[in-house]
Design an enzyme around this catalytic site. Structure first.
Site, PDB file in Angstrom:
ATOM      1  N   GLN A  97       0.845  -1.200   0.000  1.00 48.32           N
ATOM      2  CA  GLN A  97       0.000   0.000   0.000  1.00 48.32           C
ATOM      3  C   GLN A  97       0.880   1.250   0.000  1.00 48.32           C
ATOM      4  O   GLN A  97       1.864   1.309   0.732  1.00 48.32           O
ATOM      5  CB  GLN A  97      -0.864  -0.005   1.255  1.00 48.32           C
ATOM      6  CG  GLN A  97      -1.835  -1.164   1.315  1.00 48.32           C
ATOM      7  CD  GLN A  97      -3.088  -0.910   0.511  1.00 48.32           C
ATOM      8  OE1 GLN A  97      -3.331   0.191   0.036  1.00 48.32           O
ATOM      9  NE2 GLN A  97      -3.884  -1.953   0.346  1.00 48.32           N
ATOM     10  N   ASP A 110     -10.085  -8.449  -1.665  1.00 50.39           N
ATOM     11  CA  ASP A 110      -9.464  -7.151  -1.964  1.00 50.39           C
ATOM     12  C   ASP A 110      -8.990  -7.177  -3.416  1.00 50.39           C
ATOM     13  O   ASP A 110      -7.790  -7.176  -3.694  1.00 50.39           O
ATOM     14  CB  ASP A 110      -8.281  -6.925  -1.008  1.00 50.39           C
ATOM     15  CG  ASP A 110      -7.630  -5.565  -1.183  1.00 50.39           C
ATOM     16  OD1 ASP A 110      -8.160  -4.723  -1.933  1.00 50.39           O
ATOM     17  OD2 ASP A 110      -6.567  -5.341  -0.566  1.00 50.39           O
ATOM     18  N   CYS A 165     -10.945  -0.785  -4.462  1.00 51.81           N
ATOM     19  CA  CYS A 165     -10.322   0.449  -4.939  1.00 51.81           C
ATOM     20  C   CYS A 165     -11.117   1.009  -6.106  1.00 51.81           C
ATOM     21  O   CYS A 165     -10.729   1.984  -6.720  1.00 51.81           O
ATOM     22  CB  CYS A 165      -8.873   0.193  -5.334  1.00 51.81           C
ATOM     23  SG  CYS A 165      -8.702  -1.125  -6.538  1.00 51.81           S
TER      24      CYS A 165
HETATM   25  N1  SAH Z   1      -4.710  -7.439  -0.245  1.00 54.65           N
HETATM   26  C1  SAH Z   1      -3.439  -6.954  -0.704  1.00 54.65           C
HETATM   27  C2  SAH Z   1      -3.355  -6.745  -2.215  1.00 54.65           C
HETATM   28  C3  SAH Z   1      -4.498  -6.105  -2.904  1.00 54.65           C
HETATM   29  S1  SAH Z   1      -4.209  -5.657  -4.577  1.00 54.65           S
HETATM   30  C4  SAH Z   1      -3.043  -5.712   0.050  1.00 54.65           C
HETATM   31  O1  SAH Z   1      -3.853  -5.111   0.747  1.00 54.65           O
HETATM   32  O2  SAH Z   1      -1.880  -5.318  -0.013  1.00 54.65           O
HETATM   33  C5  SAH Z   1      -5.028  -6.916  -5.472  1.00 54.65           C
HETATM   34  C6  SAH Z   1      -4.219  -8.183  -5.626  1.00 54.65           C
HETATM   35  O3  SAH Z   1      -4.996  -9.117  -6.362  1.00 54.65           O
HETATM   36  C7  SAH Z   1      -2.915  -8.014  -6.403  1.00 54.65           C
HETATM   37  O4  SAH Z   1      -1.862  -8.483  -5.620  1.00 54.65           O
HETATM   38  C8  SAH Z   1      -3.117  -8.884  -7.657  1.00 54.65           C
HETATM   39  O5  SAH Z   1      -1.943  -9.509  -8.081  1.00 54.65           O
HETATM   40  C9  SAH Z   1      -4.129  -9.891  -7.181  1.00 54.65           C
HETATM   41  N2  SAH Z   1      -4.971 -10.545  -8.209  1.00 54.65           N
HETATM   42  C10 SAH Z   1      -5.413 -10.028  -9.379  1.00 54.65           C
HETATM   43  N3  SAH Z   1      -6.242 -10.884  -9.998  1.00 54.65           N
HETATM   44  C11 SAH Z   1      -6.332 -11.989  -9.199  1.00 54.65           C
HETATM   45  C12 SAH Z   1      -7.061 -13.208  -9.287  1.00 54.65           C
HETATM   46  N4  SAH Z   1      -7.859 -13.478 -10.329  1.00 54.65           N
HETATM   47  N5  SAH Z   1      -6.942 -14.090  -8.283  1.00 54.65           N
HETATM   48  C13 SAH Z   1      -6.136 -13.831  -7.207  1.00 54.65           C
HETATM   49  N6  SAH Z   1      -5.425 -12.688  -7.081  1.00 54.65           N
HETATM   50  C14 SAH Z   1      -5.520 -11.774  -8.054  1.00 54.65           C
END
Ligand code: SAH
Length: 494
Positions: A314, A422, A449
């Site tokens: 973040q 998320d 987001c």
């Molecule tokens: N929860 C974490 C990251 C959120 S960002 C935090 O708060 O730091 C969203 C994340 O989803 C990214 O790391 C991205 O790589 C992942 N992502 C994107 N598509 C996805 C999918 N189909 N399945 C699992 N993860 C995915």
């Protein structure tokens, strides 16, 4: 009537100059006003302004105009702290008073839940809490990625102008750390002195593409990573020597990206000096709602993370702590719950919640992130979290099937108590949502987001038996139109 409408659409021509009072703000941050009933979008005009503007583009029923002059400034208008606020694409609403920015974001979340989520106004109003704003909406970012280019034969670094790849040179970004100035200037000086060419997106030639600077708010450690179109740097030692003496410098590295792409980072990183990673931590606080407003108590625990140039983390760590503390509040953990942390990145949310849960199961599509997530859990002595690589929409259904078979279960229900998602801007995959509905967790905490895709997904969850229990927007990016939201969907009693 139709003839009149037609007349309205065509009465203006490109280059016409109009006087407009701004009545609203678009989801992209443009001011919206009407000239003789014709709707115009005007960048940098603020709600309440009366402005003159020049028509640039006319579409069916609306148009875009360029701000020429502010005839009467809005009471909500404020002097931007950055003189490049209008040129740079990083901030869209820096001239709008911060309290008004927060109102705009609250309304944005409310409106999509009604319009796209199909929730009745009163339901959204009852569930919504005032947005959690920042105390100081400047200097909050822990990461800056500056594209490097050339202007008049000299190397420059800055940000892209909105909707372009033209670099606006920025020496001191007001939402970034102050020390970034010296780091950037040192690198640009070194480039000038040794005639190191900047990369050109058009030709694919040249060397230096981006400067990545990341700092730990608690650790004060600083990392610099130069993204280059190659594996070596001429005069590498001189650069390292000059950067290494800057205060708090902890890690200097080189990232190789030789692809003709607008993806910033390549996959390979070589440490030139110092540590491979820097450290930062997130502090866990209890939340109490007083008069509907989230209040954060003093932190009582912390989780530490090692960040490499490639890890996702973040960018507004103070607000991220609050965001996660709200997730923890909504999850209402007692230590007995099984929790899923879907789209878990480097496991921040899972590690944040682990001490209050029986077991956490994290899923993320990027293998490197999962590797970091496992390391993070280990270093924090968290041993009730497991992380799994793959798409949530594939891994989760497979996992459910496996558990049902292995345990000879008659039903899928009860495999999980709380699910946290998320997802990236595009939201959750339909299959992922359906699987969550099948296992019937008590609570689903949706961290978003992008309010529009969140509203769409919450509608699916509502149709599947969940009610909108809490909506908590959090401002992570002041002066931009982005807003982060934590929504709690609770299972309705049958
Ligand atoms: N929860 C974490 C990251 C959120 S960002 C935090 O708060 O730091 C969203 C994340 O989803 C990214 O790391 C991205 O790589 C992942 N992502 C994107 N598509 C996805 C999918 N189909 N399945 C699992 N993860 C995915």
């Amino acid at each position: 009537m139709a003839a009149m409408d037609k007349q309205k659409k065509t009465q203006f021509q490109k280059d016409d100059i109009v006087t407009v009072t701004i009545e609203d703000i678009s989801s992209d941050g443009d001011g919206i006003g009407k000239a003789d009933g014709f709707t115009l979008f005007i960048k940098d005009a603020v709600m309440g302004d009366t402005v003159t503007a020049k028509l640039m583009k006319i579409k069916k029923g609306y148009g875009y105009a360029k701000l020429l002059d502010i005839v009467k400034p809005s009471p909500f208008r404020t002097a931007p702290r950055c003189e490049l606020a209008r040129k740079c694409g990083g901030c869209q609403i820096q001239e709008l008073d911060y309290d008004r920015q927060l109102e705009f974001k609250e309304k944005k979340v409310h409106d999509v839940l009604v319009r796209l989520g199909g929730f009745p106004e009163e339901v959204v109003a009852r569930a919504s809490h005032p947005i959690v704003g920042m105390e100081d909406p400047y200097r909050f970012r822990n990461k800056q990625q500056l594209p490097v280019g050339e202007k008049d034969g000299k190397p420059v670094a800055g940000f892209y102008a909105s909707h372009t790849h033209c670099i606006v040179p920025v020496s001191d970004c007001m939402v970034g750390a102050e020390e970034n100035q010296r780091i950037t200037a040192t690198i640009l000086d070194w480039m000038k002195r040794y005639e190191i060419p900047a990369y050109s997106e058009e030709t694919g030639e040249g060397l230096v593409r981006h400067i990545l600077i990341r700092s730990g708010v608690y650790s004060r450690e600083i990392m610099v990573c130069l993204v280059v179109n190659g594996t070596q740097l001429p005069h590498e030692e001189e650069l390292v020597e000059e950067l290494a003496v800057l205060p708090d410098m902890t890690s200097i590295s080189l990232n190789t990206n030789t692809a003709k792409t607008n993806v910033i980072m390549g996959k390979k990183v070589r440490t030139l000096w110092g540590k491979d990673t820097i450290e930062d931590s997130l502090h866990v606080s209890n939340v109490e709602y007083r008069g509907g407003k989230a209040c954060f108590e003093e932190a009582h625990r912390q989780v530490t993370f090692q960040l490499s140039p490639l890890s996702f983390y973040q960018v507004n760590p103070k607000q991220a702590e609050r965001l996660y503390s709200i997730v923890r509040y909504d999850a209402k953990l007692t230590g007995k719950e099984v929790v899923w942390d879907l789209y878990c990145g480097v496991g921040t949310i899972g590690c944040f919640l682990a001490a209050d849960a029986k077991e956490v199961y994290g899923v993320e599509v990027i293998p490197d992130a999962i590797r970091d997530a496992r390391k993070n859990a280990e270093e924090n002595h968290i041993n009730n979290v497991t992380f799994h690589v793959g798409k949530a929409e594939e891994v989760v259904p497979e996992y459910v099937e496996k558990r049902v078979k292995a345990e000879n279960r008659r039903s899928r229900k009860g495999l999980v108590d709380v699910v946290v998602v998320d997802p990236p801007r595009k939201g959750c995959d339909e299959k992922c949502l359906q699987t969550i509905l099948e296992v019937e967790p008590k609570r689903i905490v949706y961290v978003s987001c992008d309010p529009a895709t969140m509203a769409r997904d919450c509608k699916v969850l509502a149709d599947g038996g969940y009610e909108l229990a809490s909506v908590q927007p959090v401002d992570q990016f002041s002066h931009s139109v982005h807003v982060e939201t934590v929504v709690l969907m609770s299972r309705k009693d049958k």
